[in-house]
Write an enzyme that holds these catalytic residues in place. Structure first.
Site, PDB file in Angstrom:
ATOM      1  N   GLU A 178     -43.009  -0.504 -29.754  1.00 44.09           N
ATOM      2  CA  GLU A 178     -42.533   0.561 -28.425  1.00 44.09           C
ATOM      3  C   GLU A 178     -42.830   1.809 -28.524  1.00 44.09           C
ATOM      4  O   GLU A 178     -42.396   2.630 -29.373  1.00 44.09           O
ATOM      5  CB  GLU A 178     -41.078   0.340 -27.757  1.00 44.09           C
ATOM      6  CG  GLU A 178     -41.311   1.394 -26.462  1.00 44.09           C
ATOM      7  CD  GLU A 178     -39.698   1.398 -25.764  1.00 44.09           C
ATOM      8  OE1 GLU A 178     -38.181   0.938 -26.386  1.00 44.09           O
ATOM      9  OE2 GLU A 178     -39.451   3.019 -24.678  1.00 44.09           O
ATOM     10  N   LYS A 220     -44.520  -2.443 -24.651  1.00 48.04           N
ATOM     11  CA  LYS A 220     -43.534  -1.232 -24.345  1.00 48.04           C
ATOM     12  C   LYS A 220     -44.463  -0.133 -24.307  1.00 48.04           C
ATOM     13  O   LYS A 220     -43.628   0.798 -25.498  1.00 48.04           O
ATOM     14  CB  LYS A 220     -42.303  -1.271 -24.184  1.00 48.04           C
ATOM     15  CG  LYS A 220     -41.128  -0.652 -23.548  1.00 48.04           C
ATOM     16  CD  LYS A 220     -39.367  -1.225 -23.646  1.00 48.04           C
ATOM     17  CE  LYS A 220     -39.067   0.121 -22.855  1.00 48.04           C
ATOM     18  NZ  LYS A 220     -37.697  -0.771 -22.759  1.00 48.04           N
TER      19      LYS A 220
HETATM   20  P1  13P Z   1     -36.846   4.420 -19.628  1.00 46.95           P
HETATM   21  O1  13P Z   1     -37.285   3.550 -18.367  1.00 46.95           O
HETATM   22  O2  13P Z   1     -35.263   5.289 -19.710  1.00 46.95           O
HETATM   23  O3  13P Z   1     -37.730   5.390 -20.424  1.00 46.95           O
HETATM   24  O4  13P Z   1     -36.111   3.639 -20.725  1.00 46.95           O
HETATM   25  C1  13P Z   1     -36.534   2.424 -21.115  1.00 46.95           C
HETATM   26  C2  13P Z   1     -36.516   2.579 -22.851  1.00 46.95           C
HETATM   27  O5  13P Z   1     -36.043   1.275 -23.022  1.00 46.95           O
HETATM   28  C3  13P Z   1     -36.958   3.515 -23.957  1.00 46.95           C
HETATM   29  O6  13P Z   1     -36.585   2.704 -25.561  1.00 46.95           O
END
Ligand code: 13P
Length: 341
Positions: A178, A220
């Site tokens: 991510e 992500k």
């Molecule tokens: P949000 O969808 O609230 O951005 O959170 C996703 C997430 O896992 C952030 O690390």
């Protein structure tokens, strides 16, 4: 590492019509969320709230492929003594775990952050695997400001993501990679595209250097959107078109799927954007959701810490899960939101 098995899990995480519930708010973040609904952030309240999500049987079975948990939650039991992990597994979803330990200031780079948590990660992953986790998450945070991000921040965060991903695969756990470019700030969508492209290119370079098998991971990312304080907001079609173009330029086809974060978009925006991208079609990977706020804001408000509101909260959660599940297939329509209201 057994890549065939990692690939099977990664494919299941992005199965058609399903996406990931990010319920891995750290203690600090969940407190902020609970503060907005006037609920004290105690261990029992956090458990009760997450239990109601995982017991939303229909939504969990139909629309949720996996749940990202926070360390506290993966060891917790429901009120009746059932492990929360078992509730998730019984609904047919895969338990996952956030393994980064948050961010720290990056020396020499004022205002910039690097995600930490690599020390002893191999040992922690083994414990999480034994507890049922089959995937993990590590979030890097890149902020767009005057003169930032720096190359140092991009490089340090991409390197840490790749080191984490390699450790996960060695532990037979699918890494969610991510690299989040924040939507805070007044930058326009094209600036977001440029910085996101830079971060994704560096991330895939580092994944290659660390010998991460792309078939056994899930990306992500943020979508390409205007900053929250930008005077002009890019419309849905532009967000979809620019995000898809950006991803096609940066993400190899060997990656099974891309599960977006919602990052502060409104619930309906996050759904509409995902749907518009899937309507474009012809993509080499699955595109789905891994939302925290865009799946949970509505149920949190409906629940507000009261046991008599559990059914209403579960309906609110199921609705958002259904809408996003349809969006992952490019089958969502704005009318469906109104019908439910
Ligand atoms: P949000 O969808 O609230 O951005 O959170 C996703 C997430 O896992 C952030 O690390």
């Amino acid at each position: 590492m057994n890549l065939a098995d990692l690939n099977k899990v990664a494919e299941a995480m992005v199965a058609p019509g399903k996406g990931i519930l990010a319920a891995d708010e750290s203690s600090g973040t969940i407190k902020k969320r609970f503060d907005t609904i006037g609920v004290e952030s105690t261990e029992d309240n956090r458990r009760d709230y997450r239990e109601l999500l995982f017991r939303s049987r229909d939504a969990m079975a139909r629309r949720i492929s996996g749940v990202i948990l926070y360390d506290e939650t993966i060891w917790q039991k429901a009120k009746d003594g059932t492990p929360l992990v078992k509730l998730i597994q019984d609904a047919g979803a895969i338990p996952g775990i956030k393994v980064d330990e948050g961010t720290q200031a990056l020396p020499g780079c004022p205002g910039e952050l690097v995600t930490v948590g690599l020390d002893k990660l191999a040992e922690r992953l083994k414990k999480y695997y034994d507890q049922g986790a089959r995937f993990a998450k590590w979030r890097a945070v890149i902020d767009i400001g005057r003169g930032t991000p720096s190359h140092t921040a991009i490089y340090a965060n991409a390197h840490a993501l790749a080191r984490y991903a390699a450790l996960c695969q060695a532990a037979q756990i699918v890494p969610i990679v991510e690299p989040e470019v924040l939507m805070d700030g007044d930058h326009d969508i094209d600036t977001c595209c440029r910085v996101t492209e830079w971060m994704l290119k560096e991330t895939f370079q580092q994944l290659y250097f660390q010998r991460v098998a792309l078939e056994g991971m899930v990306l992500k990312p943020n979508m390409a959107v205007s900053g929250k304080k930008c005077a002009t907001r890019a419309p849905v079609a532009e967000v979809a078109e620019k995000t898809v173009r950006l991803l096609k330029n940066c993400v190899p086809a060997a990656v099974p799927g891309i599960a977006f974060l919602s990052g502060g978009q409104s619930d309906e925006e996050a759904t509409a954007h995902l749907d518009a991208m899937n309507k474009i079609g012809g993509l080499p990977w699955k595109l789905t959701f891994s939302y925290g706020r865009a799946l949970q804001a509505a149920p949190q408000k409906a629940w507000s810490g009261k046991s008599q509101n559990v059914a209403a909260a579960q309906r609110a959660f199921s609705h958002r899960a259904e809408m996003n599940g349809l969006a992952s297939l490019g089958q969502w329509k704005a009318d469906l939101e109104k019908k439910a209201a």
